[in-house]
Write a protein that holds these residues in place. Structure first.
Motif, PDB file in Angstrom:
ATOM      1  N   ASP A 150      -4.414   2.177  -5.946  1.00 37.97           N
ATOM      2  CA  ASP A 150      -4.653   0.771  -5.632  1.00 37.97           C
ATOM      3  C   ASP A 150      -3.346   0.050  -5.324  1.00 37.97           C
ATOM      4  O   ASP A 150      -3.153  -1.120  -5.674  1.00 37.97           O
ATOM      5  N   GLY A 186      -9.958  -1.003   0.722  1.00 33.45           N
ATOM      6  CA  GLY A 186     -10.085  -1.139  -0.718  1.00 33.45           C
ATOM      7  C   GLY A 186      -9.705  -2.550  -1.122  1.00 33.45           C
ATOM      8  O   GLY A 186      -9.507  -3.419  -0.271  1.00 33.45           O
ATOM      9  N   GLN A 203      -5.956  -3.082   0.370  1.00 36.86           N
ATOM     10  CA  GLN A 203      -5.493  -2.159   1.416  1.00 36.86           C
ATOM     11  C   GLN A 203      -6.087  -2.584   2.762  1.00 36.86           C
ATOM     12  O   GLN A 203      -7.317  -2.568   2.926  1.00 36.86           O
ATOM     13  N   ARG A 247      -3.732  -6.390 -10.417  1.00 32.92           N
ATOM     14  CA  ARG A 247      -4.827  -5.552  -9.946  1.00 32.92           C
ATOM     15  C   ARG A 247      -6.179  -6.175 -10.298  1.00 32.92           C
ATOM     16  O   ARG A 247      -6.386  -6.662 -11.408  1.00 32.92           O
TER      17      ARG A 247
END
Length: 242
Positions: A87, A175, A178, A238
Motif C-alpha cells: 500500500d 488501490g 495507487q 494508511r
C-alpha cells in the motif's frame, strides 16, 4: 519528512533538457515550488532501492516503449507489485502509467489511432469525480499529452478515473493510494510546444493539423496540481485517503 522518490525511466529531448530540464527536473520544479522534496532513482542504471526506505513513488515518462520489455523496465514490474501490496503511494505518468498497468496484469502497447500530442481535454468519470486525488479537479480540464503507446486492456480491479476522445484510460486507480495518468502533469506550455516541434513530421503523417496543435497549447494548472496533491497524500496515514 516523508521520502518521495521520483523513478526516472527516460530522458527528454536534448533541447528540452537544455532549456527546461529533464523529466525528473520538471517533476522537482513543480514539487519544490510547493515546498516538497523528492529524491531521484534512475531505473535504467541503478539497483532497485528497498521499498521499506520509501514513503511514496512517482514514475516519469520515457521515450522507451513498455511493449519492448527492456530488462530494466521488466525488473520494475515485480517491484511495483510489491509496492502495491505494501500500500505504498504510487503515481505513474505516461510511461509510468503504461508500465503500472502492465505490471498489474493489464496490457500496454501502440494505440491503433496513432500518436496523441498537444494540449487536450480530459474528462473525469463518475469514479474520478469522487476520487481523493483527481476529485478536486473540474469534470473537464486540459492536460499536456505526448504518447504513441497507451493502456489497451484494463488491469483487473482497476478503476477508470478519466478518459478523452483518444484514450478511454487516461487515469486509473489500482488501490487506496495507487494511481496513474497518461497525461503529463509536470509539463509546462513551453515544454509541450518543444515536443510538438520535434514531432511535426510524425503528426503530419497522421493527418493532424500541427499549427493548430501548437496554437492550442495552453497552461494546465489543474493537471499540474496532481503532483503536489499526490506529494501531500504521501503523508496521509494508511486507510485515510478514501
Amino acid at each position: 519528512m516523508p521520502r518521495l522518490l521520483i523513478v526516472k525511466t527516460g530522458d527528454a529531448f536534448p533541447e528540452v533538457v537544455q532549456e527546461h530540464g529533464d523529466f525528473e527536473a520538471l517533476f522537482q520544479q513543480v514539487l519544490t515550488r510547493a515546498g516538497f522534496e523528492a529524491a531521484v532513482f534512475d531505473a535504467r542504471h541503478e539497483p532497485l532501492p528497498d521499498l521499506a526506505d520509501i514513503d511514496g513513488l512517482t514514475i516519469t515518462g520515457s521515450h522507451a516503449m513498455v511493449s519492448d520489455a527492456e530488462p530494466w523496465s521488466e525488473a520494475l514490474k515485480p517491484w511495483l507489485r510489491e509496492a502495491l501490496a505494501r500500500d505504498l503511494p504510487l503515481l505513474g505518468v505516461c510511461y509510468g502509467h503504461q508500465l503500472m498497468a502492465a505490471a498489474f496484469d493489464g496490457e500496454s502497447g501502440y494505440h491503433p489511432a496513432g500518436r496523441e500530442s498537444g494540449t487536450h481535454a480530459i474528462i473525469l468519470t463518475e469514479a474520478g469525480r469522487t476520487d481523493p486525488l483527481l476529485g478536486q479537479l473540474p469534470t473537464a480540464f486540459r492536460a499536456h499529452l505526448t504518447h504513441a503507446q497507451s493502456v489497451l486492456e484494463l488491469p483487473p480491479n482497476a478503476s477508470v478515473l478519466a478518459r478523452n476522445a483518444h484514450d478511454p484510460f487516461q487515469a486509473l486507480r489500482y488501490g487506496p493510494r495507487q494511481w496513474s495518468v497518461q497525461f503529463h502533469p509536470e509539463f509546462t506550455a513551453p515544454v509541450m510546444r518543444a515536443y510538438l516541434a520535434r514531432q511535426v513530421d510524425k503528426l503530419r503523417d497522421q493527418g493532424q493539423d500541427v499549427p493548430a496543435l501548437i496554437e492550442g497549447v495552453t497552461d494546465t494548472p489543474e493537471a499540474s496540481s496532481l503532483l503536489c496533491r499526490f506529494a501531500a497524500l504521501v503523508n496521509v496515514p494508511r486507510g485515510a485517503s478514501g
